[in-house]
Scaffold this motif. Structure first.
Motif, PDB file in Angstrom:
ATOM      1  N   ASP A 186       0.819  -1.204   0.000  1.00  0.00           N
ATOM      2  CA  ASP A 186       0.000   0.000   0.000  1.00  0.00           C
ATOM      3  C   ASP A 186       0.858   1.261   0.000  1.00  0.00           C
ATOM      4  O   ASP A 186       0.583   2.208  -0.736  1.00  0.00           O
ATOM      5  N   VAL A 187       1.906   1.287   0.831  1.00  0.00           N
ATOM      6  CA  VAL A 187       2.777   2.461   0.909  1.00  0.00           C
ATOM      7  C   VAL A 187       3.537   2.647  -0.398  1.00  0.00           C
ATOM      8  O   VAL A 187       3.627   3.758  -0.925  1.00  0.00           O
ATOM      9  N   VAL A 188       4.083   1.571  -0.948  1.00  0.00           N
ATOM     10  CA  VAL A 188       4.839   1.676  -2.198  1.00  0.00           C
ATOM     11  C   VAL A 188       3.906   2.066  -3.345  1.00  0.00           C
ATOM     12  O   VAL A 188       4.254   2.926  -4.168  1.00  0.00           O
ATOM     13  N   ARG A 189       2.736   1.503  -3.391  1.00  0.00           N
ATOM     14  CA  ARG A 189       1.791   1.767  -4.481  1.00  0.00           C
ATOM     15  C   ARG A 189       1.365   3.235  -4.535  1.00  0.00           C
ATOM     16  O   ARG A 189       1.095   3.764  -5.604  1.00  0.00           O
ATOM     17  N   ARG A 190       1.307   3.915  -3.407  1.00  0.00           N
ATOM     18  CA  ARG A 190       0.854   5.314  -3.413  1.00  0.00           C
ATOM     19  C   ARG A 190       1.959   6.316  -3.759  1.00  0.00           C
ATOM     20  O   ARG A 190       1.711   7.518  -3.822  1.00  0.00           O
ATOM     21  N   GLN A 191       3.181   5.838  -3.996  1.00  0.00           N
ATOM     22  CA  GLN A 191       4.290   6.725  -4.332  1.00  0.00           C
ATOM     23  C   GLN A 191       4.202   7.172  -5.784  1.00  0.00           C
ATOM     24  O   GLN A 191       3.685   6.455  -6.634  1.00  0.00           O
ATOM     25  N   PRO A 192       4.760   8.344  -6.091  1.00  0.00           N
ATOM     26  CA  PRO A 192       4.720   8.831  -7.469  1.00  0.00           C
ATOM     27  C   PRO A 192       5.757   8.133  -8.349  1.00  0.00           C
ATOM     28  O   PRO A 192       6.706   7.522  -7.850  1.00  0.00           O
ATOM     29  N   GLY A 193       5.536   8.241  -9.636  1.00  0.00           N
ATOM     30  CA  GLY A 193       6.521   7.765 -10.610  1.00  0.00           C
ATOM     31  C   GLY A 193       6.680   6.256 -10.633  1.00  0.00           C
ATOM     32  O   GLY A 193       5.795   5.501 -10.232  1.00  0.00           O
ATOM     33  N   ASP A 194       7.841   5.853 -11.102  1.00  0.00           N
ATOM     34  CA  ASP A 194       8.126   4.430 -11.288  1.00  0.00           C
ATOM     35  C   ASP A 194       8.214   3.639  -9.988  1.00  0.00           C
ATOM     36  O   ASP A 194       8.065   2.424  -9.997  1.00  0.00           O
TER      37      ASP A 194
END
Length: 186
Positions: free
Chosen positions: A164-172
């Motif tokens: 969930d945390v990684v998925r909400r980050q911008p870009g690649d």
């Protein structure tokens, strides 16, 4: 210096084994003396009421004990998020602020009133780094330092928190959430 206090450390795919693989750590303290945090996405199978029956009504669901890290596994610590950022009567007894509304709660005292906290968890052990150690691990690419969102620490779905945390980050970066835990399965 507050450094990264109150922010998340998110393990990168460079950490492939052990307790830190795909872990999310909330940093409770970070200064020139090192860093201290707890892993917030490692629930154990033990219910809090087995270890601290009087605290079972105060902890956030899931009411499990969490593995806070590899250090001090024979001890427990409680981390709470105040319901009110500036309670008129002051913080609850036994609360030690660490980062904004987040702080340690003394397990040797009486359990706090549940309404005093937006959430409370009990952790076995903690994660700790000596001076400069965490900064070196971030520099080598083992950790991302990211902003925490209000629900991260007390997520009702800790098993999916890394994704969930990684998925909400911008870009690649968000594409890391699609990586299998075992790269050989790709």
């Amino acid at each position: 210096m507050d450094g990264w206090r109150g922010r998340l450390l998110v393990a990168t795919p460079a950490i492939v084994g052990g307790v830190f693989a795909r872990s999310v750590v909330i940093l409770l303290d970070h200064d020139g003396d090192g860093a201290l945090g707890v892993i917030v996405n490692r629930p154990l199978e033990s219910e809090v009421h087995h270890l601290l029956p009087e605290w079972s009504g105060s902890v956030t669901s899931p009411t499990l004990l969490f593995q806070g890290g590899p250090v001090g596994l024979d001890s427990a610590l409680a981390v709470g998020v105040l319901a009110d950022p500036a309670p008129s009567a002051g913080p609850p007894a036994g609360f030690r602020p660490m980062a904004g509304r987040i702080g340690l709660v003394d397990l040797d005292g009486p359990p706090p009133e549940p309404q005093a906290f937006a959430g409370l968890r009990v952790f076995a052990g903690y994660a700790g780094w000596g001076p400069g150690q965490l900064e070196a691990e971030v520099e080598e690419g083992s950790w991302l330092v990211l902003d925490a969102e209000p629900g991260d620490l007390m997520s009702r779905h800790p098993d999916s928190l890394w994704h969930d945390v990684v998925r909400r980050q911008p870009g690649d970066l968000r594409f890391w959430a699609t990586l299998p835990e075992d790269p050989s399965e790709n």
